[in-house]
Scaffold this motif. Structure first.
Motif, short mmCIF file in Angstrom:
data_model
loop_
_atom_site.label_atom_id
_atom_site.label_comp_id
_atom_site.label_asym_id
_atom_site.label_seq_id
_atom_site.Cartn_x
_atom_site.Cartn_y
_atom_site.Cartn_z
N PHE A 187 -16.21 9.19 6.96
CA PHE A 187 -14.87 8.92 6.41
C PHE A 187 -14.17 7.83 7.21
N LEU A 188 -14.27 7.90 8.52
CA LEU A 188 -13.59 6.93 9.38
C LEU A 188 -14.16 5.52 9.24
N ARG A 189 -15.38 5.41 8.70
CA ARG A 189 -16.03 4.10 8.56
C ARG A 189 -15.98 3.55 7.13
N LEU A 190 -15.33 4.25 6.22
CA LEU A 190 -15.34 3.81 4.82
C LEU A 190 -14.75 2.41 4.70
N PRO A 191 -15.39 1.54 3.89
CA PRO A 191 -14.92 0.16 3.78
C PRO A 191 -13.84 -0.06 2.72
N MET A 192 -13.71 0.86 1.77
CA MET A 192 -12.75 0.67 0.69
C MET A 192 -11.38 1.23 1.05
N PRO A 193 -10.31 0.81 0.34
CA PRO A 193 -8.99 1.40 0.58
C PRO A 193 -9.01 2.91 0.31
N ALA A 246 -3.21 -0.42 -7.86
CA ALA A 246 -2.76 -1.79 -8.07
C ALA A 246 -2.90 -2.61 -6.78
N GLY A 247 -2.53 -2.01 -5.65
CA GLY A 247 -2.67 -2.69 -4.38
C GLY A 247 -4.11 -2.98 -4.04
N ALA A 248 -5.00 -2.02 -4.34
CA ALA A 248 -6.43 -2.22 -4.08
C ALA A 248 -6.98 -3.37 -4.93
N GLU A 249 -6.54 -3.42 -6.19
CA GLU A 249 -7.04 -4.48 -7.10
C GLU A 249 -6.49 -5.85 -6.73
N GLN A 250 -5.30 -5.86 -6.14
CA GLN A 250 -4.69 -7.14 -5.74
C GLN A 250 -5.07 -7.54 -4.31
N GLY A 251 -5.79 -6.65 -3.64
CA GLY A 251 -6.25 -6.95 -2.28
C GLY A 251 -5.15 -6.98 -1.26
N VAL A 252 -4.10 -6.16 -1.47
CA VAL A 252 -2.98 -6.18 -0.54
C VAL A 252 -2.92 -4.92 0.32
N LEU A 253 -3.93 -4.06 0.26
CA LEU A 253 -3.94 -2.85 1.08
C LEU A 253 -4.73 -3.08 2.37
#
Length: 253
Positions: A187-193, A246-253
């Motif tokens: 979990f601590l290494r997950l690459p996605m938001p 929305a933040g994940a799709e816009q790359g702002v997270l």
């Protein structure tokens, strides 16, 4: 009505919305089904902007209901989800899972991170959980099953929740009540938001908050809510999930 097959187990799913839109997979909790997402308005809230995929976990809803405990290993449950994605022609999706569904969504993120665009855990955390409350319970007695379920949750169930649970194949649910190993390191290494949402009065609040802090994930505390009532807090959860995706799709997270 659509089914994917995974090693002879039929897995029910409902894919709705524009096939060209980004996909969102919603995974329900123990003793529930994909219908819960529809009844509470989650499916309709997202299908205008996303390809929403609702899945009945094995042992639940319209999916196959094996009575053998070994049929509910996490790897087999994840295989069901992969089978649905393949049947629906989906390469990657946002994943949102409640409770058991959060455990499965996290499992997908660890096993196949390339398929998970973002991860929202609702009423779930990456630490080990034991189902000792179900020791010796085989589903033959509804009252015994309900008492075990309340012990596991750490809170009482309302009359409607009790009624709905008893509509299930209780032998299948008891077989599905297997201990969950810790997934903390992965979990601590997950690459996605990652987003973690949990009720203020859920006994999982403390570990969920601790996990979110350790990961640096977005954390949403849902005021005045216990575990069983979490998804009813649509006024908090739906906007939180929408904003996060929305933040994940816009790359702002």
């Amino acid at each position: 009505m659509a089914f994917a097959d995974h090693d002879g187990v039929p897995v029910y799913y409902d894919a709705r919305g524009d096939v060209a839109a980004p996909a969102l997979v919603l995974l329900h909790g123990f003793g529930s089904s994909s219908a819960h997402w529809k009844v509470l308005g989650y499916a309709s809230a997202f299908e205008r902007t996303h390809r929403v995929v609702l899945v009945d976990a094995r042992g639940h809803g319209k999916s196959g209901k094996p009575h053998a405990r070994e049929a509910y290993a996490l790897g087999l449950r994840l295989g069901d989800v992969h089978a649905v994605l393949e049947a629906a022609g989906i390469r990657q999706a946002h994943f949102c899972g409640f409770s058991m569904g959060g455990w499965m969504a996290l499992g997908m993120a660890l096993q196949a991170p390339e398929r998970v665009a973002s991860l929202t855990l609702v009423g779930a955390h990456p630490y080990a959980e034991r189902f000792d409350a179900f020791a010796g319970v085989d589903g033959s007695d509804g009252d015994v099953f309900l008492a075990a379920f309340e012990r596991f949750l750490g809170e009482p169930l309302g009359p409607e929740a009790r009624r709905m649970l008893l509509l299930n194949d209780l032998r299948a649910l008891c077989a599905a009540a297997i201990d969950r190993d810790s997934m903390e390191a992965g979990f601590l290494r997950l690459p996605m938001p990652v987003q973690v949402c949990v009720g203020e009065h859920d006994q999982r609040h403390v570990p969920a908050h601790r996990a979110a802090q350790a990961k640096g994930a977005r954390f949403v505390a849902i005021p005045g809510v216990r575990h069983a009532d979490t998804l009813n807090a649509t006024g908090t959860l739906i906007p939180a999930i929408k904003q996060f995706i929305a933040g994940a799709e816009q790359g702002v997270l």
